[in-house]
Design a protein around this motif. Structure first.
Motif, PDB file in Angstrom:
ATOM      1  N   LYS A 149       5.453 -28.924  30.873  1.00 20.26           N
ATOM      2  CA  LYS A 149       6.021 -30.262  30.786  1.00 20.26           C
ATOM      3  C   LYS A 149       7.432 -30.197  30.186  1.00 20.26           C
ATOM      4  N   HIS A 150       8.175 -31.281  30.367  1.00 22.02           N
ATOM      5  CA  HIS A 150       9.510 -31.395  29.781  1.00 22.02           C
ATOM      6  C   HIS A 150       9.458 -32.392  28.626  1.00 22.02           C
ATOM      7  N   ALA A 152      11.846 -33.724  25.262  1.00 20.85           N
ATOM      8  CA  ALA A 152      13.150 -33.740  24.590  1.00 20.85           C
ATOM      9  C   ALA A 152      14.183 -32.912  25.349  1.00 20.85           C
ATOM     10  N   GLY A 153      14.090 -32.959  26.682  1.00 19.56           N
ATOM     11  CA  GLY A 153      15.084 -32.292  27.514  1.00 19.56           C
ATOM     12  C   GLY A 153      14.878 -30.806  27.730  1.00 19.56           C
ATOM     13  N   ILE A 154      13.740 -30.268  27.313  1.00 22.32           N
ATOM     14  CA  ILE A 154      13.480 -28.842  27.514  1.00 22.32           C
ATOM     15  C   ILE A 154      12.115 -28.647  28.168  1.00 22.32           C
ATOM     16  N   LYS A 155      11.982 -27.539  28.891  1.00 20.09           N
ATOM     17  CA  LYS A 155      10.698 -27.208  29.486  1.00 20.09           C
ATOM     18  C   LYS A 155       9.857 -26.461  28.454  1.00 20.09           C
ATOM     19  N   VAL A 156       8.648 -26.924  28.250  1.00 20.75           N
ATOM     20  CA  VAL A 156       7.758 -26.319  27.261  1.00 20.75           C
ATOM     21  C   VAL A 156       7.095 -25.092  27.874  1.00 20.75           C
ATOM     22  N   THR A 157       7.199 -23.966  27.168  1.00 26.40           N
ATOM     23  CA  THR A 157       6.539 -22.733  27.590  1.00 26.40           C
ATOM     24  C   THR A 157       5.740 -22.174  26.415  1.00 26.40           C
ATOM     25  N   GLU A 158       4.800 -21.300  26.744  1.00 29.41           N
ATOM     26  CA  GLU A 158       3.992 -20.705  25.682  1.00 29.41           C
ATOM     27  C   GLU A 158       4.847 -19.920  24.699  1.00 29.41           C
ATOM     28  N   LEU A 177       5.252 -31.652  19.574  1.00 27.54           N
ATOM     29  CA  LEU A 177       4.703 -31.855  20.913  1.00 27.54           C
ATOM     30  C   LEU A 177       4.006 -33.204  21.045  1.00 27.54           C
ATOM     31  N   ARG A 178       3.221 -33.547  20.054  1.00 29.85           N
ATOM     32  CA  ARG A 178       2.416 -34.765  20.148  1.00 29.85           C
ATOM     33  C   ARG A 178       3.237 -36.026  19.932  1.00 29.85           C
ATOM     34  N   SER A 179       4.435 -35.863  19.385  1.00 31.73           N
ATOM     35  CA  SER A 179       5.358 -37.005  19.274  1.00 31.73           C
ATOM     36  C   SER A 179       6.371 -36.995  20.416  1.00 31.73           C
ATOM     37  N   TYR A 180       6.194 -36.073  21.354  1.00 30.00           N
ATOM     38  CA  TYR A 180       7.096 -35.889  22.483  1.00 30.00           C
ATOM     39  C   TYR A 180       8.550 -35.739  22.030  1.00 30.00           C
ATOM     40  N   GLY A 181       8.704 -34.911  21.005  1.00 30.04           N
ATOM     41  CA  GLY A 181      10.037 -34.570  20.518  1.00 30.04           C
ATOM     42  C   GLY A 181      10.555 -35.465  19.424  1.00 30.04           C
ATOM     43  N   GLY A 182       9.812 -36.473  19.071  1.00 27.35           N
ATOM     44  CA  GLY A 182      10.288 -37.402  18.046  1.00 27.35           C
ATOM     45  C   GLY A 182      10.304 -36.786  16.656  1.00 27.35           C
ATOM     46  N   ASN A 183       9.392 -35.887  16.399  1.00 25.81           N
ATOM     47  CA  ASN A 183       9.301 -35.237  15.087  1.00 25.81           C
ATOM     48  C   ASN A 183       9.794 -33.789  15.247  1.00 25.81           C
ATOM     49  N   ARG A 194      12.700 -27.730  18.249  1.00 24.38           N
ATOM     50  CA  ARG A 194      13.208 -27.870  19.615  1.00 24.38           C
ATOM     51  C   ARG A 194      14.138 -26.716  19.981  1.00 24.38           C
ATOM     52  N   GLY A 195      15.015 -26.366  19.060  1.00 24.24           N
ATOM     53  CA  GLY A 195      15.964 -25.287  19.326  1.00 24.24           C
ATOM     54  C   GLY A 195      15.272 -23.966  19.622  1.00 24.24           C
ATOM     55  N   TYR A 196      14.227 -23.662  18.856  1.00 21.97           N
ATOM     56  CA  TYR A 196      13.486 -22.424  19.093  1.00 21.97           C
ATOM     57  C   TYR A 196      12.699 -22.486  20.397  1.00 21.97           C
ATOM     58  N   MET A 197      12.145 -23.648  20.703  1.00 20.02           N
ATOM     59  CA  MET A 197      11.418 -23.788  21.964  1.00 20.02           C
ATOM     60  C   MET A 197      12.336 -23.544  23.161  1.00 20.02           C
TER      61      MET A 197
END
Length: 218
Positions: A149-150, A152-158, A177-183, A194-197
């Motif tokens: 899924k995408h 906060a503007g990034i594709k989520v990977t394992e 993840l559960r705040s969809y990037g809000g936290n 987010r930066g590390y993801m």
């Protein structure tokens, strides 16, 4: 005398002449009595004389291993971001080694002697693997739910999830993840979940098995 014969003659001749002058400076050998008049000297030394491989340029292309998106690539990329790969460093907040472990995380992995840990690269490598295994177990449901899924503007990977958990802990990753990037939690140096993801997305971490009880063993 052919042009090739001149090439094969003049270079060794010049070398011998210079050696003779250097070895016998006081001898009667006089370079001025020698002349190359009449010889065809307007040529380039051939590749075989210059010992140049025609398949390689003079600007050498040094071999460099390409780890790509392998697990080794993932591991070393995190190490470089954390400490530039230095096993023996301690940052200003007391985080230790190549992967910058905190003392509390080490305790969860069964490591209770930080000094021993700092000066033992093998132990540090095992701790990294154990921590990834533990985090993968904690985040197993979130990986299944959000991977691909995408947010906060990034594709989520394992691999992005596991890298972010290494930075901020699995609980912080769940919140992101559960705040969809809000936290989007950051550490004291400004690195964010987010930066590390984003930075560590797309690596192959499939060989890591989730392990609730992952510990370091020597």
């Amino acid at each position: 005398m052919t042009k090739n014969s001149v090439k094969n003659f003049i270079v060794p001749f010049a070398v011998c002449l210079l050696l003779a002058v250097a070895l016998y400076p006081d001898s009667t050998l006089n370079p001025e009595t020698y002349s190359t008049e009449g010889l065809e000297l307007n040529y380039n030394i051939s590749a075989d004389l210059a010992m140049v491989d025609n398949n390689h340029s003079l600007n050498h292309n040094f071999f460099s291993p390409q780890l790509g998106k392998s697990f080794e690539g993932f591991k070393e990329a995190i190490a470089f971001k954390e400490s530039q790969g230095d096993y023996f460093t301690v940052n200003t907040l007391g985080y230790l080694g190549k992967y910058q472990f905190g003392k509390e995380t080490l305790k969860l992995l069964g490591v209770y002697t930080p000094n021993q840990f700092l000066y033992n690269p093998e132990l540090q490598e095992k701790a990294f693997i154990a921590n990834i295994e533990r985090n993968k177990w904690v985040l197993r449901k979130d990986i299944k739910r959000f991977e691909g899924k995408h947010i906060a503007g990034i594709k989520v990977t394992e691999s992005g999830i596991l890298a972010a958990a290494h930075l901020a802990g699995p609980g912080s990753v769940k919140k992101f993840l559960r705040s969809y990037g809000g936290n989007n939690i950051s550490d004291d140096y400004g690195s964010t979940v987010r930066g590390y993801m984003k930075k560590f997305s797309g690596y192959d971490t499939s060989m890591i098995a989730p392990d609730k009880k992952a510990r370091v063993t020597m």
